[in-house]
Design a protein around this motif. Sequence first.
Motif, PDB file in Angstrom:
ATOM      1  N   ASP A  89      -2.220  -7.035  -2.382  1.00 45.95           N
ATOM      2  CA  ASP A  89      -3.352  -6.367  -3.013  1.00 45.95           C
ATOM      3  C   ASP A  89      -4.261  -5.742  -1.966  1.00 45.95           C
ATOM      4  O   ASP A  89      -4.700  -4.601  -2.118  1.00 45.95           O
ATOM      5  N   VAL A  90      -4.519  -6.529  -0.901  1.00 46.15           N
ATOM      6  CA  VAL A  90      -5.402  -6.033   0.156  1.00 46.15           C
ATOM      7  C   VAL A  90      -4.796  -4.787   0.796  1.00 46.15           C
ATOM      8  O   VAL A  90      -5.479  -3.788   1.008  1.00 46.15           O
ATOM      9  N   THR A  91      -3.475  -4.845   1.058  1.00 43.15           N
ATOM     10  CA  THR A  91      -2.811  -3.691   1.658  1.00 43.15           C
ATOM     11  C   THR A  91      -2.900  -2.475   0.740  1.00 43.15           C
ATOM     12  O   THR A  91      -3.215  -1.374   1.184  1.00 43.15           O
ATOM     13  N   GLU A  92      -2.619  -2.711  -0.558  1.00 44.95           N
ATOM     14  CA  GLU A  92      -2.700  -1.601  -1.522  1.00 44.95           C
ATOM     15  C   GLU A  92      -4.112  -1.026  -1.564  1.00 44.95           C
ATOM     16  O   GLU A  92      -4.297   0.183  -1.583  1.00 44.95           O
ATOM     17  N   LYS A  93      -5.090  -1.953  -1.604  1.00 41.91           N
ATOM     18  CA  LYS A  93      -6.488  -1.504  -1.643  1.00 41.91           C
ATOM     19  C   LYS A  93      -6.812  -0.673  -0.402  1.00 41.91           C
ATOM     20  O   LYS A  93      -7.445   0.380  -0.504  1.00 41.91           O
ATOM     21  N   ALA A  94      -6.345  -1.142   0.763  1.00 47.12           N
ATOM     22  CA  ALA A  94      -6.607  -0.420   2.008  1.00 47.12           C
ATOM     23  C   ALA A  94      -5.976   0.966   1.956  1.00 47.12           C
ATOM     24  O   ALA A  94      -6.577   1.959   2.353  1.00 47.12           O
ATOM     25  N   LYS A  95      -4.733   1.013   1.411  1.00 46.40           N
ATOM     26  CA  LYS A  95      -4.054   2.310   1.280  1.00 46.40           C
ATOM     27  C   LYS A  95      -4.839   3.236   0.370  1.00 46.40           C
ATOM     28  O   LYS A  95      -5.047   4.406   0.674  1.00 46.40           O
ATOM     29  N   GLU A  96      -5.267   2.674  -0.783  1.00 44.90           N
ATOM     30  CA  GLU A  96      -6.058   3.470  -1.728  1.00 44.90           C
ATOM     31  C   GLU A  96      -7.320   3.990  -1.061  1.00 44.90           C
ATOM     32  O   GLU A  96      -7.664   5.153  -1.191  1.00 44.90           O
TER      33      GLU A  96
END
Length: 121
Positions: A17-24
Motif C-alpha cells: 500500500d505504501v509503495t502504491e501510495k508513493a507511486k500515486e
Amino acid sequence: MEIFEKIGDTIVSAGKDVTEKAKELSSVAKLKMDIRAKEDFVEKQYALIGKKYYEAHKDDDILDYEECNVIEEALSAISDMKTQLMNLKGAKKCPNCGAEVAEDASFCASCGTKLDDFFED
Ligand SMILES: [Zn+2]
C-alpha cells in the motif's frame, strides 16, 4: 505459527500500500509539474505574441491597448535606470553604438570607435 504468517502478510500488504501510495503521489507530483511547465510555456507564448503585437503597432497613432502606452513608459524608465546604473558603476555609453564601455577605455569594444575623441577629461 499461523498468527505470525498473518502478521507477516499484513506487513507485506501494508508495505505494498505504501509503495502504491508513493507511486500515486509521485504521479500526482509529476503531473502537477508537467501542468505547471505547460502553463508556463503557454504564458511565454502569450508574452511573445504580445511583444510581436507591440513591436508592430507601437508607432500607430491610436493604440488598441492601453498596455502599449504603459510598456512604452516602462521601457523609457528602464532605459533611464540603466543610464543611472552605468553612471554609478563609472561606465559610459559609446556615442556611436550605445554599448557600455569602461570609463578609462580608449576604444569601444563593440564597434571600435575611438573614445578619447569624445570623452576628454
Ligand atoms: Zn561602440
